[in-house]
Design an enzyme around this catalytic site. Sequence first.
Site, mmCIF file in Angstrom:
data_model
loop_
_atom_site.group_PDB
_atom_site.id
_atom_site.type_symbol
_atom_site.label_atom_id
_atom_site.label_comp_id
_atom_site.label_asym_id
_atom_site.label_seq_id
_atom_site.Cartn_x
_atom_site.Cartn_y
_atom_site.Cartn_z
ATOM 1 N N GLU A 32 -13.379 -12.726 51.781
ATOM 2 C CA GLU A 32 -13.463 -11.909 52.988
ATOM 3 C C GLU A 32 -12.258 -10.979 53.112
ATOM 4 O O GLU A 32 -11.119 -11.384 52.920
ATOM 5 C CB GLU A 32 -13.556 -12.803 54.228
ATOM 6 C CG GLU A 32 -14.821 -13.651 54.292
ATOM 7 C CD GLU A 32 -16.102 -12.840 54.417
ATOM 8 O OE1 GLU A 32 -16.021 -11.640 54.785
ATOM 9 O OE2 GLU A 32 -17.187 -13.404 54.156
ATOM 10 N N CYS A 39 -16.629 -19.176 61.322
ATOM 11 C CA CYS A 39 -15.879 -18.734 60.137
ATOM 12 C C CYS A 39 -15.000 -17.527 60.472
ATOM 13 O O CYS A 39 -13.793 -17.530 60.201
ATOM 14 C CB CYS A 39 -16.832 -18.408 58.992
ATOM 15 S SG CYS A 39 -17.617 -19.856 58.243
ATOM 16 N N HIS A 53 -15.865 -17.415 51.463
ATOM 17 C CA HIS A 53 -17.195 -17.951 51.772
ATOM 18 C C HIS A 53 -17.869 -18.430 50.487
ATOM 19 O O HIS A 53 -17.776 -17.766 49.449
ATOM 20 C CB HIS A 53 -18.067 -16.877 52.437
ATOM 21 C CG HIS A 53 -18.105 -16.978 53.922
ATOM 22 N ND1 HIS A 53 -17.817 -15.917 54.759
ATOM 23 C CD2 HIS A 53 -18.412 -18.021 54.749
ATOM 24 C CE1 HIS A 53 -17.945 -16.305 56.023
ATOM 25 N NE2 HIS A 53 -18.301 -17.571 56.039
#
Length: 205
Positions: free
Chosen positions: A78, A141, A165
């Site tokens: 991310e 998240c 992830h």
Amino acid sequence: MKILITGFEPFGGEVVNPSFEAVKHLPDSIEKAQIVKAAIHTVFRKSIEVLEELIVKEKPDIVICVGQAGGRAEITIERVAINIDDAKNPDNEGNTPKDEVIFEDGENAYFSNLPIKKMVEEIKNCKIPASISNSAGTYVCNHLMYGLLYLINKKYKNMKGGFIHVPYLPQQVLNKKNVPSMSLDNIVQALVCSIKAILKEYNDE
């Protein structure tokens, strides 16, 4: 060098969460760096509180949070977390925040300060599919990633941190038609490869 790496407990009716399943299978050290592994509640607010308690206790140099992204076929690193909670489904304590700011004194977004492109490159070198993601969603998240980067910005400016992830495990998709998964061994290996990329980046500085 000490690395704190976290995974989430199962949520949304799942029996397992691949993030913590993979985290707990990591070795206790990688290239002389100590690896501290921990589980995080899939709960708004509490997740950030637990993470900060771990940071205070362990004093890590690097924090990597790992979460499940059901439906994604590859490991995704991310890039950014945004200052909003907008839950379609309740967390593990029944909370469903809608369009709520995470921290009033926080920026609209914070970027990971991990070497995300080098992490992707190293995972691919390990023959595992990976890419950069530009959205961590608006569930727990993103909430935890934002909380981590907020803490780095406000209190722990020398610390590095970010979020990875991972896909479903094969046993999670037995009754989910055409939904991708990844073996636990590959997820664990991807985390090891990403940690090696991080260590190389900061050991070379």
